[in-house]
Every structure is written in C-alpha cells, then in structure tokens.
Design a protein around this motif. Structure first.
Motif, PDB file in Angstrom:
ATOM      1  N   VAL A   1     -16.391 -15.435   1.548  1.00  0.00           N
ATOM      2  CA  VAL A   1     -15.657 -16.000   1.034  1.00  0.00           C
ATOM      3  C   VAL A   1     -15.143 -17.286   1.020  1.00  0.00           C
ATOM      4  N   LYS A   2     -16.181 -18.224   2.265  1.00  0.00           N
ATOM      5  CA  LYS A   2     -15.834 -19.527   2.537  1.00  0.00           C
ATOM      6  C   LYS A   2     -16.776 -20.706   1.244  1.00  0.00           C
ATOM      7  N   ALA A   3     -17.850 -19.649   0.785  1.00  0.00           N
ATOM      8  CA  ALA A   3     -18.512 -20.935  -0.752  1.00  0.00           C
ATOM      9  C   ALA A   3     -17.585 -20.637  -1.346  1.00  0.00           C
ATOM     10  N   TYR A   4     -17.053 -19.732  -2.065  1.00  0.00           N
ATOM     11  CA  TYR A   4     -16.894 -19.077  -3.217  1.00  0.00           C
ATOM     12  C   TYR A   4     -15.166 -18.100  -3.222  1.00  0.00           C
ATOM     13  N   GLY A   5     -14.613 -18.716  -2.258  1.00  0.00           N
ATOM     14  CA  GLY A   5     -13.176 -18.266  -2.133  1.00  0.00           C
ATOM     15  C   GLY A   5     -12.544 -19.190  -2.982  1.00  0.00           C
ATOM     16  N   LYS A   6     -11.657 -18.318  -4.105  1.00  0.00           N
ATOM     17  CA  LYS A   6     -10.426 -19.137  -4.730  1.00  0.00           C
ATOM     18  C   LYS A   6      -9.457 -19.076  -4.999  1.00  0.00           C
ATOM     19  N   VAL A  61     -16.689 -14.062  -5.659  1.00  0.00           N
ATOM     20  CA  VAL A  61     -16.880 -14.189  -4.890  1.00  0.00           C
ATOM     21  C   VAL A  61     -17.992 -13.962  -4.519  1.00  0.00           C
ATOM     22  N   CYS A  62     -18.505 -13.133  -5.779  1.00  0.00           N
ATOM     23  CA  CYS A  62     -20.142 -12.425  -5.457  1.00  0.00           C
ATOM     24  C   CYS A  62     -20.435 -13.265  -6.788  1.00  0.00           C
ATOM     25  N   PRO A  63     -21.272 -14.296  -7.117  1.00  0.00           N
ATOM     26  CA  PRO A  63     -22.045 -14.822  -8.491  1.00  0.00           C
ATOM     27  C   PRO A  63     -23.224 -14.190  -8.196  1.00  0.00           C
ATOM     28  N   PRO A  64     -23.731 -14.017  -9.152  1.00  0.00           N
ATOM     29  CA  PRO A  64     -25.689 -13.355  -8.988  1.00  0.00           C
ATOM     30  C   PRO A  64     -26.451 -13.309  -8.336  1.00  0.00           C
ATOM     31  N   SER A  65     -26.176 -14.983  -7.857  1.00  0.00           N
ATOM     32  CA  SER A  65     -26.930 -15.462  -6.711  1.00  0.00           C
ATOM     33  C   SER A  65     -26.748 -14.531  -5.485  1.00  0.00           C
ATOM     34  N   GLU A  66     -25.973 -14.126  -5.112  1.00  0.00           N
ATOM     35  CA  GLU A  66     -25.696 -13.535  -4.404  1.00  0.00           C
ATOM     36  C   GLU A  66     -25.905 -11.976  -4.064  1.00  0.00           C
ATOM     37  N   GLU A  67     -25.952 -11.050  -5.056  1.00  0.00           N
ATOM     38  CA  GLU A  67     -26.144 -10.293  -5.114  1.00  0.00           C
ATOM     39  C   GLU A  67     -26.607  -8.969  -4.365  1.00  0.00           C
ATOM     40  N   GLY A  68     -28.248 -10.314  -3.840  1.00  0.00           N
ATOM     41  CA  GLY A  68     -29.429  -8.848  -3.045  1.00  0.00           C
ATOM     42  C   GLY A  68     -28.628  -8.946  -1.888  1.00  0.00           C
ATOM     43  N   TRP A  69     -28.288  -9.520  -1.610  1.00  0.00           N
ATOM     44  CA  TRP A  69     -27.995  -8.863  -0.019  1.00  0.00           C
ATOM     45  C   TRP A  69     -27.050  -7.703   0.027  1.00  0.00           C
ATOM     46  N   VAL A  70     -26.098  -7.695  -1.474  1.00  0.00           N
ATOM     47  CA  VAL A  70     -24.944  -6.844  -1.323  1.00  0.00           C
ATOM     48  C   VAL A  70     -25.698  -5.869  -1.555  1.00  0.00           C
ATOM     49  N   PRO A 107      -3.968 -15.398 -10.092  1.00  0.00           N
ATOM     50  CA  PRO A 107      -3.543 -14.054  -9.565  1.00  0.00           C
ATOM     51  C   PRO A 107      -4.407 -13.572  -8.927  1.00  0.00           C
ATOM     52  N   GLU A 108      -5.404 -13.188 -10.208  1.00  0.00           N
ATOM     53  CA  GLU A 108      -6.589 -13.176 -10.454  1.00  0.00           C
ATOM     54  C   GLU A 108      -7.553 -12.087  -9.245  1.00  0.00           C
ATOM     55  N   GLN A 109      -8.061 -13.977  -8.647  1.00  0.00           N
ATOM     56  CA  GLN A 109      -8.634 -13.833  -7.384  1.00  0.00           C
ATOM     57  C   GLN A 109      -8.292 -14.245  -6.600  1.00  0.00           C
ATOM     58  N   ILE A 110      -6.472 -14.333  -6.041  1.00  0.00           N
ATOM     59  CA  ILE A 110      -5.799 -14.485  -5.184  1.00  0.00           C
ATOM     60  C   ILE A 110      -5.941 -12.629  -4.577  1.00  0.00           C
ATOM     61  N   ALA A 111      -5.824 -12.099  -5.941  1.00  0.00           N
ATOM     62  CA  ALA A 111      -5.753 -11.000  -5.473  1.00  0.00           C
ATOM     63  C   ALA A 111      -6.477 -10.024  -5.523  1.00  0.00           C
TER      64      ALA A 111
END
Length: 294
Positions: A195-200, A263-272, A204-208
């Motif tokens: 959220v800190k790194a990729y949150g925008k 907030v979850c680009p492909p590079s972050e999907e591993g830990w998910v 309205p969609e990003q905020i929601a």
C-alpha cells in the motif's frame, strides 16, 4: 480544516481565561463568547462535510473522528466551566482546556489522502496483532502453566487444577494456531508495504480498492484476539478450530483482495501465493488435530 482547528483552539483558550478570574464576565461578553464558540464548532463541522466521500471512506472516518474529538472536548470544557466554582481556575478546567488543545493539534497528524489513511489503519492493526502474538509466545515460553504470573489464592492454596495447564494434544494444536497468528502478522506487514509502495488515489477505483483493503484488514485483529483467547486452558478444541477457521477465512479474503487490486503488481504475487499456502497448511493441520472433536 487546519485553520478551523486553530480557531477552535483559540476559542477554548479565550473561554477558559474568561472564567478563570474575578470579576465575572458580563452577560454581554458571555453572549459574544458563546457565539464565537458556536461559530467555531459550526466551521469545523462544515469543513468535515466538505470532504467528498469519493476521496475515501477510510480518510473520511479519520477526519470525522478527529472532528468529533475536538467538538466533544469543547463540550466537556463548557460543562467543566459551568460546574466549577467561579472564583478560581480549577484543575479540571485546566485539563479540559489542554484536552481541546491536544485534540486540535491532531490535525497535523491526519493523513492527507486515502492511501496514507489506509496505511495508517493497517499499521494500527499490525500493532494489535504483534501484541497478541507476543503475549501468546510469552505464555508458551512460561512453560506448562500460562497463569504462573497470577498470585496464588490463600484460600484455594496451590493451583493443582489441571484447567490451568495445556495437555500434550493441546500443545500440538497450539503450534498450528501460532502459525496462523504469525501468518496474520506477515500478511498485514506485506499488505502495508505494498500500500505504501504502490497505493494510488488517482481514480475512484483505486480509492475504493484501498478502502476495501482497510475494511477487510480491520477484521484481522479481532479474529486474532478471539483465537488467542480460546487458546488458553482449559482449551475447548472445537472452539479453537472454529476461531481458527474464521481467521483463516479473513486472511484469505485479504490476500485475494490484495491480489486483484492495483497495489499488487506481478512482482508481488509470489508472497501472496506463499502466504495463502501458509494459511491453508496451518488450517489443515488444525482440522486434522481436531477431527475427533466433531
């Protein structure tokens, strides 16, 4: 909002000083003071209502809480003045005035957008989960009796009651429950990071999406607390299983919402994927250990 909170702080000071010494304030001055306080409260409330809902419900809730605190502080100060002896500045009046100042100063710490608001909410959840985990780890390290820090009752004598101890079967179950609690902490830590790194907050969609994350993440700490409470002896293994299942369900929902959000680009999907597996692994072990309880 910053400006209206400053005015409120000044009005609290004026009101407090006016009723801190003799001679008493004239009826005319009282009327003027009352009007100024009322106008300051209306200004604070108006600015809060100006904040569009579209900017995020998490942000709006934090601004609303800060606004409420200021208004309630002013109500308390007014009530303190009305009930205090008129010839001196009471300790209660000083404390109430300081309370309004403190509430007004909080505006500088308020998040400026929904990304910061959601990060703040996640950090608060993470703090609660860390505390619960540390408390349970401490209880397990204490040995066989998690109540060893409670003084013995003179009438009851020594605690020979097996209800204060964990059995061997309990301890096996505890290990997987602790795994689930650790997964909760890791999940919140990772989600907070993305959220800190990729949150925008550009659309309205990003905020929601950020609001959805905050809403579901808010369910983690109460679920961790419920599981932790049910883990203390005498342990009802079925209750532990039900609370663990509830926590596992919340965690999987958090991971699912994270994975499908911006907030979850492909590079972050591993830990998910890894944490989803960890939740399933611990939950399956809990089910196996408690199969006989069903």
């Amino acid at each position: 909002l910053d400006q209206t909170f400053k005015v409120m702080s000044q009005e609290a000071t004026k009101l407090s000083l006016a009723f801190s010494r003799v001679p008493l304030t004239s009826a005319e001055d009282c009327q003027k003071l009352s009007e100024d306080v009322q106008n300051a409260i209306l200004a604070v409330a108006t600015v809060y209502y100006w904040l569009p809902k579209g900017q995020g419900t998490t942000l709006r809730k934090m601004v609303r809480d800060a606004t409420t605190e200021v208004v309630e502080g002013m109500i308390q100060l007014t009530e303190t003045i009305l009930s205090a002896p008129l010839e001196s500045l009471s300790q209660e009046q000083l404390i109430s005035t300081g309370g309004v100042w403190e509430a007004c100063e909080q505006v500088s710490n308020l998040p400026r957008d929904n990304q910061a608001a959601v990060a703040s909410a996640l950090a608060a959840c993470l703090g609660v989960v860390k505390d619960a985990l540390e408390e349970m780890e401490h209880a397990l390290v204490e040995g066989q009796d998690p109540y060893s820090d409670i003084m013995e009752d003179e009438e009851l004598g020594f605690r020979g009651n097996r209800d204060t101890y964990w059995s061997e079967a309990d301890r096996k179950l505890l290990s997987s429950c602790m795994g689930l609690m650790k997964a909760s902490k890791a999940c919140l830590k990772k989600v907070l990071g993305v959220v800190k790194a990729y949150g925008k907050t550009d659309s309205p969609e990003q905020i929601a999406q950020l609001d959805d994350l905050a809403d579901i993440a808010n369910e983690i700490s109460p679920s961790v607390d419920e599981l932790a409470l049910s883990m203390y002896p005498p342990m009802n293994q079925l209750a532990v299983r039900l609370n663990a299942a509830k926590l596992a369900s919340v965690l999987k929902k958090v991971l699912e919402i994270t994975k499908t959000s911006h907030v979850c680009p492909p590079s972050e999907e591993g830990w998910v994927q890894f944490l989803t597996g960890a939740v399933d692994h611990n939950m399956n072990k809990i089910k196996n250990f408690t199969q006989g309880q069903l």
